[in-house]
Design a protein around this motif. Structure first.
Motif, PDB file in Angstrom:
ATOM      1  N   MET A   1      23.336 -19.031   6.318  1.00 24.00           N
ATOM      2  CA  MET A   1      22.789 -17.946   5.503  1.00 24.00           C
ATOM      3  C   MET A   1      23.150 -18.148   4.030  1.00 24.00           C
ATOM      4  O   MET A   1      22.323 -17.996   3.142  1.00 24.00           O
ATOM      5  CB  MET A   1      23.339 -16.610   6.000  1.00 24.00           C
ATOM      6  N   ARG A   2      24.388 -18.543   3.799  1.00 23.90           N
ATOM      7  CA  ARG A   2      24.807 -18.730   2.412  1.00 23.90           C
ATOM      8  C   ARG A   2      24.140 -19.967   1.794  1.00 23.90           C
ATOM      9  O   ARG A   2      23.841 -19.982   0.590  1.00 23.90           O
ATOM     10  CB  ARG A   2      26.328 -18.776   2.311  1.00 23.90           C
ATOM     11  N   ARG A   3      23.906 -20.985   2.602  1.00 25.55           N
ATOM     12  CA  ARG A   3      23.158 -22.134   2.068  1.00 25.55           C
ATOM     13  C   ARG A   3      21.743 -21.708   1.667  1.00 25.55           C
ATOM     14  O   ARG A   3      21.216 -22.155   0.645  1.00 25.55           O
ATOM     15  CB  ARG A   3      23.115 -23.270   3.114  1.00 25.55           C
ATOM     16  N   MET A   4      21.143 -20.819   2.434  1.00 24.12           N
ATOM     17  CA  MET A   4      19.803 -20.327   2.088  1.00 24.12           C
ATOM     18  C   MET A   4      19.857 -19.492   0.804  1.00 24.12           C
ATOM     19  O   MET A   4      18.990 -19.595  -0.066  1.00 24.12           O
ATOM     20  CB  MET A   4      19.224 -19.475   3.234  1.00 24.12           C
ATOM     21  N   MET A   5      20.883 -18.661   0.685  1.00 25.78           N
ATOM     22  CA  MET A   5      21.030 -17.852  -0.537  1.00 25.78           C
ATOM     23  C   MET A   5      21.141 -18.746  -1.772  1.00 25.78           C
ATOM     24  O   MET A   5      20.517 -18.502  -2.792  1.00 25.78           O
ATOM     25  CB  MET A   5      22.298 -16.986  -0.460  1.00 25.78           C
TER      26      MET A   5
ATOM     27  N   ALA B   1      19.149 -20.982  -6.679  1.00 27.24           N
ATOM     28  CA  ALA B   1      18.978 -22.152  -7.544  1.00 27.24           C
ATOM     29  C   ALA B   1      17.516 -22.295  -7.967  1.00 27.24           C
ATOM     30  O   ALA B   1      17.212 -22.544  -9.144  1.00 27.24           O
ATOM     31  CB  ALA B   1      19.446 -23.408  -6.817  1.00 27.24           C
ATOM     32  N   LYS B   2      16.610 -22.097  -7.032  1.00 25.52           N
ATOM     33  CA  LYS B   2      15.186 -22.231  -7.334  1.00 25.52           C
ATOM     34  C   LYS B   2      14.734 -21.126  -8.299  1.00 25.52           C
ATOM     35  O   LYS B   2      14.009 -21.375  -9.262  1.00 25.52           O
ATOM     36  CB  LYS B   2      14.382 -22.142  -6.022  1.00 25.52           C
TER      37      LYS B   2
ATOM     38  N   VAL C   1      23.830 -27.702  -1.257  1.00 22.73           N
ATOM     39  CA  VAL C   1      22.362 -27.590  -1.302  1.00 22.73           C
ATOM     40  C   VAL C   1      21.808 -27.620  -2.728  1.00 22.73           C
ATOM     41  O   VAL C   1      20.600 -27.688  -2.918  1.00 22.73           O
ATOM     42  CB  VAL C   1      21.857 -26.284  -0.619  1.00 22.73           C
ATOM     43  N   THR C   2      22.682 -27.555  -3.727  1.00 23.71           N
ATOM     44  CA  THR C   2      22.169 -27.534  -5.103  1.00 23.71           C
ATOM     45  C   THR C   2      23.088 -28.256  -6.070  1.00 23.71           C
ATOM     46  O   THR C   2      24.291 -28.389  -5.811  1.00 23.71           O
ATOM     47  CB  THR C   2      21.968 -26.080  -5.603  1.00 23.71           C
TER      48      THR C   2
ATOM     49  N   LEU D   1       9.622 -20.620   4.305  1.00 30.03           N
ATOM     50  CA  LEU D   1      10.126 -19.237   4.227  1.00 30.03           C
ATOM     51  C   LEU D   1      10.734 -18.932   2.851  1.00 30.03           C
ATOM     52  O   LEU D   1      10.560 -17.840   2.312  1.00 30.03           O
ATOM     53  CB  LEU D   1      11.172 -18.991   5.318  1.00 30.03           C
ATOM     54  N   ILE D   2      11.413 -19.932   2.293  1.00 27.54           N
ATOM     55  CA  ILE D   2      12.044 -19.731   0.984  1.00 27.54           C
ATOM     56  C   ILE D   2      10.971 -19.485  -0.089  1.00 27.54           C
ATOM     57  O   ILE D   2      11.070 -18.548  -0.888  1.00 27.54           O
ATOM     58  CB  ILE D   2      12.941 -20.941   0.616  1.00 27.54           C
ATOM     59  N   ASP D   3       9.929 -20.311  -0.088  1.00 21.03           N
ATOM     60  CA  ASP D   3       8.872 -20.132  -1.099  1.00 21.03           C
ATOM     61  C   ASP D   3       8.199 -18.770  -0.955  1.00 21.03           C
ATOM     62  O   ASP D   3       7.953 -18.077  -1.939  1.00 21.03           O
ATOM     63  CB  ASP D   3       7.833 -21.253  -0.997  1.00 21.03           C
ATOM     64  N   LYS D   4       7.953 -18.395   0.268  1.00 19.92           N
ATOM     65  CA  LYS D   4       7.310 -17.111   0.532  1.00 19.92           C
ATOM     66  C   LYS D   4       8.221 -15.956   0.043  1.00 19.92           C
ATOM     67  O   LYS D   4       7.758 -14.989  -0.569  1.00 19.92           O
ATOM     68  CB  LYS D   4       7.068 -17.005   2.044  1.00 19.92           C
ATOM     69  N   THR D   5       9.503 -16.098   0.325  1.00 20.63           N
ATOM     70  CA  THR D   5      10.469 -15.065  -0.073  1.00 20.63           C
ATOM     71  C   THR D   5      10.516 -14.926  -1.596  1.00 20.63           C
ATOM     72  O   THR D   5      10.511 -13.816  -2.133  1.00 20.63           O
ATOM     73  CB  THR D   5      11.869 -15.432   0.476  1.00 20.63           C
ATOM     74  N   ILE D   6      10.550 -16.082  -2.280  1.00 15.38           N
ATOM     75  CA  ILE D   6      10.641 -16.043  -3.744  1.00 15.38           C
ATOM     76  C   ILE D   6       9.402 -15.366  -4.340  1.00 15.38           C
ATOM     77  O   ILE D   6       9.494 -14.601  -5.305  1.00 15.38           O
ATOM     78  CB  ILE D   6      10.862 -17.464  -4.317  1.00 15.38           C
ATOM     79  N   GLU D   7       8.247 -15.625  -3.718  1.00 11.79           N
ATOM     80  CA  GLU D   7       7.022 -14.981  -4.215  1.00 11.79           C
ATOM     81  C   GLU D   7       7.092 -13.469  -4.129  1.00 11.79           C
ATOM     82  O   GLU D   7       6.443 -12.763  -4.901  1.00 11.79           O
ATOM     83  CB  GLU D   7       5.821 -15.448  -3.370  1.00 11.79           C
TER      84      GLU D   7
END
Ligand code: ATP
Ligand code: MG
Length: 391
Positions: free
Chosen positions: A258-262, A267-268, A301-302, A368-374
């Protein structure tokens, strides 16, 4: 009209950036005093604010929130004329209670005919003649400071301590991962203090996390916004990713993943928001995801720099700062955060990187990440909204 003299903090040592520092400081002061009637004059060593007497105490309070100010001095200005100076000193001492005093003169204007030492003695004599008092050069009740400069003579007693630091924004912007906890608002405050302005990123997981939890975070941002004025809160709809993690990942690794996803999202998104660094409230060893081993695997991850202002503070030290800046009472309100829902019984404290990569390959997280950021929602105008009412 009243005159407030501002002495600059650490910025006086940074020669090549000095102009930029002073410009930004004066802009930040103008911003925080926007509801008052005032005029600013600045030079290389200090700034003067002319304001109405009725606003003096409110303005002084506001100035104590501005980073880059070493001290705030309420002063009286007269012409470089010996009689005028004498008269003013006698007049302003009328409302003071003191048994002992000393006079300190600084003569920057060398065309003034009397040197500093002699002038202090002269004014000391005037005070002794008019008041029942004694000179004490070591431990006086009051020190009368007289600065004779080209533009006039400034007389003052007390210096109010400013909060120091660098003017907010002089270092650009960072993206603060702001939770409803105690640590991240403090991390945000400490970054602002070093001149890094912030935008906040908050991950929410409705319906597992509540509207109160979100309002609490916005309220925390509003409190630290007193030191910036520019803070925005970006709210990340994290539910889908979080549910995908719980569905696909071994329970001891869910927090790590979860924290890697955060971190990936932060970062993005920092690129989109032109933030140069990430900031968070991690403190070494505080929980399983904050052991050095966990930090290494999560940070992997970043490559964007991650600043952790409270990394080396004890919880008690962090709490002291939270109390000082007024975030503590809000931070301890008991609402669930996405990090505190479904916490596994035994989260891993020394995660393995290859295992993380294998676990993450079980679902299409990039999509999922791109969708979430949108779908990030941005909240501005923290001053206008009163989120604390709905807490
Ligand atoms: P406390 O330990 O007082 O609860 P905390 O919320 O800061 O503070 P953790 O939950 O361990 O502690 O999280 C560590 C850091 O990760 C936080 O300081 C914050 O920067 C970031 N973080 C955690 N949860 C969130 C969230 N929901 N949204 C944004 N950032 C978060
Ligand atoms: Mg927390």
């Amino acid at each position: 009209m009243k005159l407030i003299l501002i002495k600059y903090g650490e910025l006086t040592t940074k020669k090549q950036n000095r102009k930029q520092f002073i410009e930004l400081l004066s802009r930040n002061i103008e911003n925080i005093l926007k509801n008052f009637n005032f005029k600013i004059k600045k030079d290389r060593v200090r700034m003067y604010i002319e304001c109405e007497e009725k606003d003096l105490s409110e303005i002084t309070k506001k100035l104590q929130l501005v980073f880059g100010i070493h001290s705030i001095v309420i002063c009286h200005k007269v012409n470089n004329n010996i009689d005028e100076i004498k008269e003013k000193v006698v007049e302003i001492l009328k409302n003071k209670r003191f048994n002992t005093f000393k006079v300190e003169t600084k003569r920057a204007d060398k065309t003034f005919s009397i040197n500093s030492m002699d002038f202090s003695a002269l004014i000391g004599g005037v005070v002794l003649k008019n008041y029942n008092t004694k000179v004490d050069v070591h431990n006086p009740d009051i020190t009368i400071k007289i600065e004779i400069r080209h533009e006039g003579t400034f007389i003052y007693f007390d210096e109010i301590k400013g909060i120091g630091g660098y003017p907010v924004g002089v270092q650009g912007k960072g993206l603060l991962m702001l939770s409803g906890g105690i640590d991240s608002p403090v991390a945000g405050y400490l970054s602002l203090k070093r001149g890094v302005d912030i935008e906040c990123l908050y991950f929410e997981s409705p319906p597992h996390t509540s509207i109160e939890a979100k309002n609490k975070v916005i309220e925390l941002a509003r409190i630290i916004n007193a030191y910036s004025g520019n803070i925005k809160v970006h709210v990340v709809p994290f539910t889908e990713i979080q549910e995908a993690i719980y569905k696909n990942v071994d329970s001891d690794y869910v927090i790590t993943i979860m924290r890697r996803m955060m971190y990936r999202i932060a970062a993005k998104y920092s690129k989109i928001r032109k933030c140069k660094i990430l900031i968070n409230g991690e403190s070494i060893g505080q929980v399983a995801s904050q052991t050095l081993d966990s930090m290494v695997v999560i940070n992997n991850v970043t490559s964007i720099p991650v600043i952790r202002p409270v990394a080396c503070l004890d919880k008690i030290e962090i709490i002291d700062i939270a109390k000082k800046i007024g975030t503590y009472e809000t931070s301890i309100l008991p609402f669930e955060d996405c990090c505190t829902i479904f916490v596994p019984r035994h989260p891993v404290i020394n995660p393995n990187l290859s295992k993380c990569i294998e676990l993450e390959s079980r679902f299409d997280f990039e999509f999922l990440i791109d969708k979430t950021i949108e779908n990030i929602e941005t909240i501005t105008n923290l001053e206008k909204e009163k989120y604390s009412d709905i807490l």
